[in-house]
Design a protein around this motif. Structure first.
Motif, short mmCIF file in Angstrom:
data_model
loop_
_atom_site.label_atom_id
_atom_site.label_comp_id
_atom_site.label_asym_id
_atom_site.label_seq_id
_atom_site.Cartn_x
_atom_site.Cartn_y
_atom_site.Cartn_z
N VAL A 127 77.16 75.16 102.09
CA VAL A 127 77.01 73.85 100.93
C VAL A 127 76.57 74.42 99.70
N ILE A 128 75.79 75.40 99.48
CA ILE A 128 75.50 75.92 98.37
C ILE A 128 76.67 76.66 97.58
N CYS A 129 77.38 77.39 98.34
CA CYS A 129 78.58 77.97 97.79
C CYS A 129 79.59 76.99 97.42
N VAL A 130 79.72 75.95 97.94
CA VAL A 130 80.69 75.04 97.70
C VAL A 130 80.00 74.30 96.25
N ILE A 131 78.92 73.95 96.23
CA ILE A 131 78.26 73.35 95.25
C ILE A 131 78.56 74.33 93.80
N THR A 140 62.19 65.95 87.82
CA THR A 140 62.46 65.05 88.81
C THR A 140 62.50 65.84 90.10
N GLN A 141 63.20 66.80 90.04
CA GLN A 141 63.26 67.69 91.35
C GLN A 141 61.99 68.14 91.54
N LEU A 142 61.19 68.81 90.78
CA LEU A 142 59.91 69.38 90.85
C LEU A 142 58.91 68.39 91.73
N MET A 143 58.83 67.10 90.89
CA MET A 143 57.99 65.93 91.33
C MET A 143 58.48 65.66 92.86
N LEU A 144 59.65 65.37 93.22
CA LEU A 144 60.23 65.12 94.49
C LEU A 144 59.90 66.19 95.37
N CYS A 145 59.79 67.23 95.23
CA CYS A 145 59.66 68.41 95.98
C CYS A 145 58.01 68.56 96.42
N PHE A 146 57.28 68.29 95.48
CA PHE A 146 55.85 68.50 95.53
C PHE A 146 55.54 67.29 96.34
N PHE A 147 55.82 65.84 96.02
CA PHE A 147 55.12 64.66 96.66
C PHE A 147 56.08 63.97 97.57
N SER A 148 57.21 64.55 97.82
CA SER A 148 57.82 63.95 99.03
C SER A 148 57.95 65.14 100.31
N LYS A 149 57.76 64.49 101.40
CA LYS A 149 57.83 65.38 102.63
C LYS A 149 59.10 65.36 103.31
N ARG A 150 60.06 64.33 102.94
CA ARG A 150 61.40 64.32 103.59
C ARG A 150 62.55 64.71 102.75
N LEU A 151 63.11 65.77 103.42
CA LEU A 151 64.12 66.43 102.83
C LEU A 151 65.28 65.60 102.00
N PRO A 152 66.02 64.67 102.82
CA PRO A 152 66.93 63.73 101.99
C PRO A 152 66.34 62.98 100.50
N ILE A 153 65.00 62.69 100.62
CA ILE A 153 64.50 62.20 99.27
C ILE A 153 64.46 63.27 98.25
N CYS A 154 64.23 64.45 98.84
CA CYS A 154 64.20 65.61 97.65
C CYS A 154 65.23 65.98 97.29
N LEU A 155 66.41 65.63 97.84
CA LEU A 155 67.70 66.25 97.33
C LEU A 155 68.40 65.17 96.47
N ILE A 156 67.91 63.86 96.09
CA ILE A 156 68.38 62.81 95.52
C ILE A 156 68.94 63.63 93.84
N PRO A 157 68.15 64.23 93.43
CA PRO A 157 68.90 65.07 92.01
C PRO A 157 70.40 65.76 92.52
N VAL A 158 70.18 66.34 93.72
CA VAL A 158 71.47 67.07 94.17
C VAL A 158 72.42 66.23 94.45
N LEU A 202 77.65 63.56 92.74
CA LEU A 202 78.72 62.65 92.19
C LEU A 202 79.06 62.92 90.89
N GLY A 203 78.50 63.50 90.05
CA GLY A 203 79.35 64.11 88.98
C GLY A 203 80.50 64.92 89.28
N CYS A 261 84.26 64.46 88.09
CA CYS A 261 85.34 65.45 87.55
C CYS A 261 86.18 65.83 88.57
N LEU A 262 86.41 65.78 89.77
CA LEU A 262 87.51 65.83 90.56
C LEU A 262 88.49 64.89 90.47
#
Length: 135
Positions: free
Chosen positions: A9-13, A54-72, A77-78, A82-83
């Motif tokens: 997933v990281i390589c595709v991103i 936003t990502q730092l705040m979500l990482c530190f204050f959220s315990k759930r991974l899907p919530i932490c990945l909102i900026p990703v 979507l961006g 482009c595609l």
């Protein structure tokens, strides 16, 4: 999640915007146009700062991974936008727009990656500090 899946997933991103940027035929006219559109780079830097914070705040204050990945998700979507522009087949203008937006979202992705690195180093430091106290 398996480590291979995460690495894929990281390589595709990372490779998706590079595919968009390097598949557009580069000519002198196109390069001049890109350098005239530097406000998109500024927008990318602003997005990188905003999404990084936003990502730092979500990482530190959220315990759930899907919530932490909102900026990703926002970055993905961006890239999807482009595609859509890239494969729209309307002409060279959409290829150029796809390339410019791809660069903008790649710059924004750097803010998210930097936030994850800061969070990972913080967690590593805390882990090593707890381990040295116990031993």
């Amino acid at each position: 999640m398996k480590p291979r899946t995460v690495i894929s997933v990281i390589c595709v991103i990372i490779l998706l915007p590079l595919l968009i940027v390097f598949s557009v035929p580069l000519t002198d006219c196109l390069l001049r146009f890109v350098f005239e559109e530097l406000q998109h780079v500024l927008v990318g830097v602003i997005l990188a700062v905003m999404l990084g914070i936003t990502q730092l705040m979500l990482c530190f204050f959220s315990k759930r991974l899907p919530i932490c990945l909102i900026p990703v998700y926002f970055i993905l979507l961006g890239y999807l936008f482009c595609l859509i522009l890239f494969f729209g087949m309307e002409g060279l203008g959409e290829y150029i727009a796809a390339m410019i937006y791809g660069i903008m979202f790649s710059i924004a992705l750097s803010g998210v990656v930097l936030a994850w690195l800061i969070y990972g180093l913080f967690r590593l430091f805390i882990h090593l500090k707890k381990r040295s106290i116990i031993e």
